[in-house]
Design a protein around this motif. Structure first.
Motif, PDB file in Angstrom:
ATOM      1  N   PHE A 195       0.845  -1.185   0.000  1.00 62.71           N
ATOM      2  CA  PHE A 195       0.000   0.000   0.000  1.00 62.71           C
ATOM      3  C   PHE A 195       0.888   1.245   0.000  1.00 62.71           C
ATOM      4  CE2 PHE A 195      -2.234  -3.468   1.909  1.00 62.71           C
ATOM      5  CZ  PHE A 195      -3.562  -3.316   1.584  1.00 62.71           C
ATOM      6  N   VAL A 196       0.325   2.361  -0.433  1.00 62.01           N
ATOM      7  CA  VAL A 196       0.992   3.649  -0.339  1.00 62.01           C
ATOM      8  C   VAL A 196       0.143   4.544   0.570  1.00 62.01           C
ATOM      9  CG1 VAL A 196      -0.140   4.548  -2.433  1.00 62.01           C
ATOM     10  CG2 VAL A 196       1.975   5.593  -1.609  1.00 62.01           C
ATOM     11  N   LYS A 197       0.803   5.267   1.444  1.00 64.18           N
ATOM     12  CA  LYS A 197       0.107   6.097   2.412  1.00 64.18           C
ATOM     13  C   LYS A 197      -0.553   7.279   1.719  1.00 64.18           C
ATOM     14  CE  LYS A 197       0.774   8.522   6.793  1.00 64.18           C
ATOM     15  NZ  LYS A 197       1.757   8.948   7.821  1.00 64.18           N
ATOM     16  N   ARG A 198      -1.824   7.513   2.067  1.00 66.88           N
ATOM     17  CA  ARG A 198      -2.569   8.645   1.558  1.00 66.88           C
ATOM     18  C   ARG A 198      -3.183   9.416   2.723  1.00 66.88           C
ATOM     19  NH1 ARG A 198       0.350   9.022  -1.899  1.00 66.88           N
ATOM     20  NH2 ARG A 198       0.061   8.559  -4.108  1.00 66.88           N
ATOM     21  N   LEU A 199      -3.923  10.478   2.414  1.00 72.11           N
ATOM     22  CA  LEU A 199      -4.406  11.374   3.456  1.00 72.11           C
ATOM     23  C   LEU A 199      -5.338  10.659   4.426  1.00 72.11           C
ATOM     24  CD1 LEU A 199      -4.474  14.244   4.573  1.00 72.11           C
ATOM     25  CD2 LEU A 199      -6.385  14.737   3.018  1.00 72.11           C
ATOM     26  N   ILE A 220       5.789  -1.402  -8.451  1.00 74.03           N
ATOM     27  CA  ILE A 220       5.272  -0.106  -8.023  1.00 74.03           C
ATOM     28  C   ILE A 220       5.182   0.811  -9.242  1.00 74.03           C
ATOM     29  CG2 ILE A 220       5.585   1.847  -6.456  1.00 74.03           C
ATOM     30  CD1 ILE A 220       5.106  -0.808  -5.056  1.00 74.03           C
ATOM     31  N   PRO A 221       4.052   1.479  -9.480  1.00 80.70           N
ATOM     32  CA  PRO A 221       3.968   2.439 -10.599  1.00 80.70           C
ATOM     33  C   PRO A 221       4.926   3.609 -10.376  1.00 80.70           C
ATOM     34  CG  PRO A 221       1.780   1.841  -9.779  1.00 80.70           C
ATOM     35  CD  PRO A 221       2.762   1.294  -8.796  1.00 80.70           C
ATOM     36  N   ASN A 222       5.414   4.177 -11.476  1.00 82.86           N
ATOM     37  CA  ASN A 222       6.372   5.277 -11.382  1.00 82.86           C
ATOM     38  C   ASN A 222       5.731   6.646 -11.585  1.00 82.86           C
ATOM     39  OD1 ASN A 222       5.750   5.085 -14.062  1.00 82.86           O
ATOM     40  ND2 ASN A 222       7.846   4.671 -14.756  1.00 82.86           N
ATOM     41  N   ASN A 223       4.388   6.726 -11.528  1.00 85.11           N
ATOM     42  CA  ASN A 223       3.699   7.998 -11.716  1.00 85.11           C
ATOM     43  C   ASN A 223       2.831   8.386 -10.525  1.00 85.11           C
ATOM     44  OD1 ASN A 223       1.829   5.982 -12.023  1.00 85.11           O
ATOM     45  ND2 ASN A 223       0.930   6.781 -13.911  1.00 85.11           N
ATOM     46  N   LEU A 224       3.204   7.906  -9.341  1.00 85.10           N
ATOM     47  CA  LEU A 224       2.421   8.215  -8.152  1.00 85.10           C
ATOM     48  C   LEU A 224       2.815   9.574  -7.589  1.00 85.10           C
ATOM     49  CD1 LEU A 224       2.538   4.773  -6.314  1.00 85.10           C
ATOM     50  CD2 LEU A 224       0.618   5.732  -7.589  1.00 85.10           C
ATOM     51  N   PRO A 225       1.857  10.413  -7.205  1.00 85.81           N
ATOM     52  CA  PRO A 225       2.202  11.695  -6.569  1.00 85.81           C
ATOM     53  C   PRO A 225       2.712  11.484  -5.151  1.00 85.81           C
ATOM     54  CG  PRO A 225      -0.178  11.403  -6.630  1.00 85.81           C
ATOM     55  CD  PRO A 225       0.407  10.267  -7.405  1.00 85.81           C
ATOM     56  N   GLY A 226       3.779  12.188  -4.812  1.00 82.30           N
ATOM     57  CA  GLY A 226       4.344  12.083  -3.474  1.00 82.30           C
ATOM     58  C   GLY A 226       4.212  13.384  -2.715  1.00 82.30           C
ATOM     59  N   ASP A 227       5.160  13.650  -1.819  1.00 83.90           N
ATOM     60  CA  ASP A 227       5.131  14.900  -1.069  1.00 83.90           C
ATOM     61  C   ASP A 227       5.926  15.963  -1.826  1.00 83.90           C
ATOM     62  OD1 ASP A 227       7.696  14.055  -0.736  1.00 83.90           O
ATOM     63  OD2 ASP A 227       7.569  13.745   1.429  1.00 83.90           O
ATOM     64  N   ASN A 231       8.678  11.975  -2.030  1.00 80.91           N
ATOM     65  CA  ASN A 231       8.797  10.755  -1.223  1.00 80.91           C
ATOM     66  C   ASN A 231       7.451  10.036  -1.134  1.00 80.91           C
ATOM     67  OD1 ASN A 231      11.539  11.121  -0.603  1.00 80.91           O
ATOM     68  ND2 ASN A 231      11.029  12.532   1.051  1.00 80.91           N
ATOM     69  N   LEU A 232       7.518   8.717  -1.188  1.00 80.90           N
ATOM     70  CA  LEU A 232       6.354   7.854  -1.005  1.00 80.90           C
ATOM     71  C   LEU A 232       6.553   6.993   0.227  1.00 80.90           C
ATOM     72  CD1 LEU A 232       5.681   6.561  -4.642  1.00 80.90           C
ATOM     73  CD2 LEU A 232       4.417   8.327  -3.419  1.00 80.90           C
ATOM     74  N   THR A 233       5.513   6.878   1.042  1.00 80.21           N
ATOM     75  CA  THR A 233       5.544   5.974   2.195  1.00 80.21           C
ATOM     76  C   THR A 233       4.869   4.674   1.797  1.00 80.21           C
ATOM     77  OG1 THR A 233       5.457   7.846   3.737  1.00 80.21           O
ATOM     78  CG2 THR A 233       4.889   5.678   4.604  1.00 80.21           C
ATOM     79  N   LEU A 234       5.672   3.635   1.583  1.00 76.50           N
ATOM     80  CA  LEU A 234       5.177   2.328   1.163  1.00 76.50           C
ATOM     81  C   LEU A 234       4.957   1.443   2.382  1.00 76.50           C
ATOM     82  CD1 LEU A 234       7.518   1.761  -1.902  1.00 76.50           C
ATOM     83  CD2 LEU A 234       5.188   2.666  -1.901  1.00 76.50           C
ATOM     84  N   ILE A 235       3.833   0.730   2.394  1.00 80.45           N
ATOM     85  CA  ILE A 235       3.440  -0.092   3.539  1.00 80.45           C
ATOM     86  C   ILE A 235       3.207  -1.514   3.059  1.00 80.45           C
ATOM     87  CG2 ILE A 235       1.781  -0.375   5.420  1.00 80.45           C
ATOM     88  CD1 ILE A 235       1.055   2.581   5.051  1.00 80.45           C
ATOM     89  N   GLY A 236       3.905  -2.468   3.683  1.00 78.14           N
ATOM     90  CA  GLY A 236       3.662  -3.878   3.441  1.00 78.14           C
ATOM     91  C   GLY A 236       2.778  -4.447   4.549  1.00 78.14           C
ATOM     92  N   ARG A 237       1.776  -5.253   4.172  1.00 79.28           N
ATOM     93  CA  ARG A 237       0.803  -5.753   5.150  1.00 79.28           C
ATOM     94  C   ARG A 237       0.523  -7.236   4.971  1.00 79.28           C
ATOM     95  NH1 ARG A 237      -4.277  -1.542   5.538  1.00 79.28           N
ATOM     96  NH2 ARG A 237      -3.259   0.116   6.736  1.00 79.28           N
ATOM     97  N   LEU A 238       0.296  -7.859   6.112  1.00 77.18           N
ATOM     98  CA  LEU A 238      -0.296  -9.197   6.182  1.00 77.18           C
ATOM     99  C   LEU A 238      -1.532  -9.042   7.063  1.00 77.18           C
ATOM    100  CD1 LEU A 238      -0.095 -12.324   5.650  1.00 77.18           C
ATOM    101  CD2 LEU A 238       1.056 -12.461   7.866  1.00 77.18           C
ATOM    102  N   ASP A 239      -2.716  -9.209   6.483  1.00 77.32           N
ATOM    103  CA  ASP A 239      -3.965  -8.898   7.180  1.00 77.32           C
ATOM    104  C   ASP A 239      -4.695 -10.162   7.613  1.00 77.32           C
ATOM    105  OD1 ASP A 239      -3.643  -6.128   6.896  1.00 77.32           O
ATOM    106  OD2 ASP A 239      -4.531  -6.163   4.894  1.00 77.32           O
ATOM    107  N   GLU A 240      -5.060 -10.200   8.894  1.00 82.17           N
ATOM    108  CA  GLU A 240      -5.954 -11.213   9.474  1.00 82.17           C
ATOM    109  C   GLU A 240      -5.529 -12.633   9.123  1.00 82.17           C
ATOM    110  OE1 GLU A 240      -9.894 -10.261   8.313  1.00 82.17           O
ATOM    111  OE2 GLU A 240      -9.930  -8.344   9.393  1.00 82.17           O
ATOM    112  N   ASN A 241      -4.262 -12.914   9.347  1.00 83.51           N
ATOM    113  CA  ASN A 241      -3.772 -14.272   9.165  1.00 83.51           C
ATOM    114  C   ASN A 241      -4.151 -15.121  10.384  1.00 83.51           C
ATOM    115  OD1 ASN A 241      -1.363 -16.403   9.486  1.00 83.51           O
ATOM    116  ND2 ASN A 241      -1.556 -15.861   7.329  1.00 83.51           N
TER     117      ASN A 241
END
Length: 321
Positions: A195-199, A220-227, A231-241
């Motif tokens: 995931f990428v952090k958004r507002l 990861i796409p190379n056209n994402l808006p950052g700050d 900079n992009l804050t990328l988040i790796g997740r494992l949900d409800e294992n």
């Protein structure tokens, strides 16, 4: 004089008939009788439903992070008159359960959404023989609410996120390792997402399944808006294992398009807060025409009413004999 006397007599007869009809209708009108309450009668005790307390519920979970800390998340809600309500400013206490012994970790007061977040360091926690952690969230209750509690348990694990850049291709490698045995053991066939952090909420970019080495790769796409700096804050997740619960790893990379945070006046356009001049002029003219018709109609109604009153007064001729 005979005409006047006959007119008066007819009015008297009509009045008598009207009074007689009114008296006759009273016999057919139902009348509700009210009796005085007996003051000697004892009040019945309140039923069990009226005296019952509100029964809250706790949604409890834990998130293992890559900085060796754990976020304990609790949500306190209750049903009041059939509607779910978030319980605000309530004390939720967190415990770790080790060999049926409870160790208090601390407490948090719920916010306006009924949420309580408590962060605890993983070094201070003890696991059981299977390498699992056991936690409990407790609400002690009050005069209007029953107490409530919820438990959560999961095995120690960690997500390791590694950015990889090859020419114009941007990828992220996620590795899931088991820490329950004291050594890092890769976990295969686990679904992890990036995931990428958004507002408000993170935006999901992709998902992968770990291989025999516990690793998965997501592009990861190379056209994402950052700050401002891109900079992009990328988040790796494992949900409800079922075994490891929720895990999360975060990394910051300059892979985004820089976006200015300065407040600037927006140009006049259909999609902005400042519409074009021609649209404002058209709107004002149309509204003026519509409301002008209303004003003309009201003015004409007053004129008609005035002319009618003058006509009625001119046609009235009193009878004098």
């Amino acid at each position: 004089m005979k005409q006047v006397s006959s007119l008066i007599a007819s009015k008297i007869v009509s009045l008598k008939l009207f009074v007689s009809a009114g008296m006759l209708m009273l016999f057919f009108v139902p009348v509700s009788l009210s009796a005085q309450t007996d003051s000697t009668q004892k009040e019945e005790p309140a039923t069990e439903e009226d005296s019952s307390l509100i029964a809250p519920s706790i949604q409890f979970s834990g998130v293992q992070k890559n900085d060796n800390t754990i976020d304990l998340k609790a949500g306190l809600t209750a049903k009041v008159k059939g509607q779910s309500v978030n319980l605000y400013k309530m004390k939720v206490t967190f415990f770790q359960v080790v060999n049926e012994e409870e160790k208090e970790l601390g407490f948090i007061i719920t916010d306006r959404r009924g949420k309580a977040l408590f962060n605890v360091k993983g070094d201070s926690l003890k696991t059981d023989a299977e390498g699992k952690l056991h936690f409990k969230a407790v609400f002690a209750g009050n005069k209007a609410m029953d107490p409530a509690e919820e438990v959560a348990d999961f095995k120690r694990a960690k997500l390791v996120i590694t950015p990889v850049k090859e020419d114009s291709l941007l990828t992220v490698k996620i590795k899931l390792v088991d820490l329950g045995t004291g050594t890092e053991t890769p976990v295969p066939e686990a679904a992890v997402g990036i995931f990428v952090k958004r507002l408000y909420n993170p935006l999901k970019l992709g998902e992968g399944t770990t291989d025999e080495n516990g690793a998965a790769t997501v592009e990861i796409p190379n056209n994402l808006p950052g700050d401002v700096k891109g900079n992009l804050t990328l988040i790796g997740r494992l949900d409800e294992n079922e075994t490891y619960g929720n895990l999360e790893a975060t990394i910051v990379q300059p892979w985004g398009i820089p976006v200015s945070d300065k407040i600037q006046a927006m140009p006049r356009a259909l999609w902005s807060e400042h519409p074009p001049i021609w649209m404002l002029v058209t709107f004002i003219v149309l509204m003026g025409v519509v409301w002008g018709h209303y004003l003309v109609i009201v003015f004409r109604l007053f004129q008609l009413r005035k002319e009618k009153s003058v006509t009625d007064s001119s046609t009235f001729k009193p009878i004098i004999k």
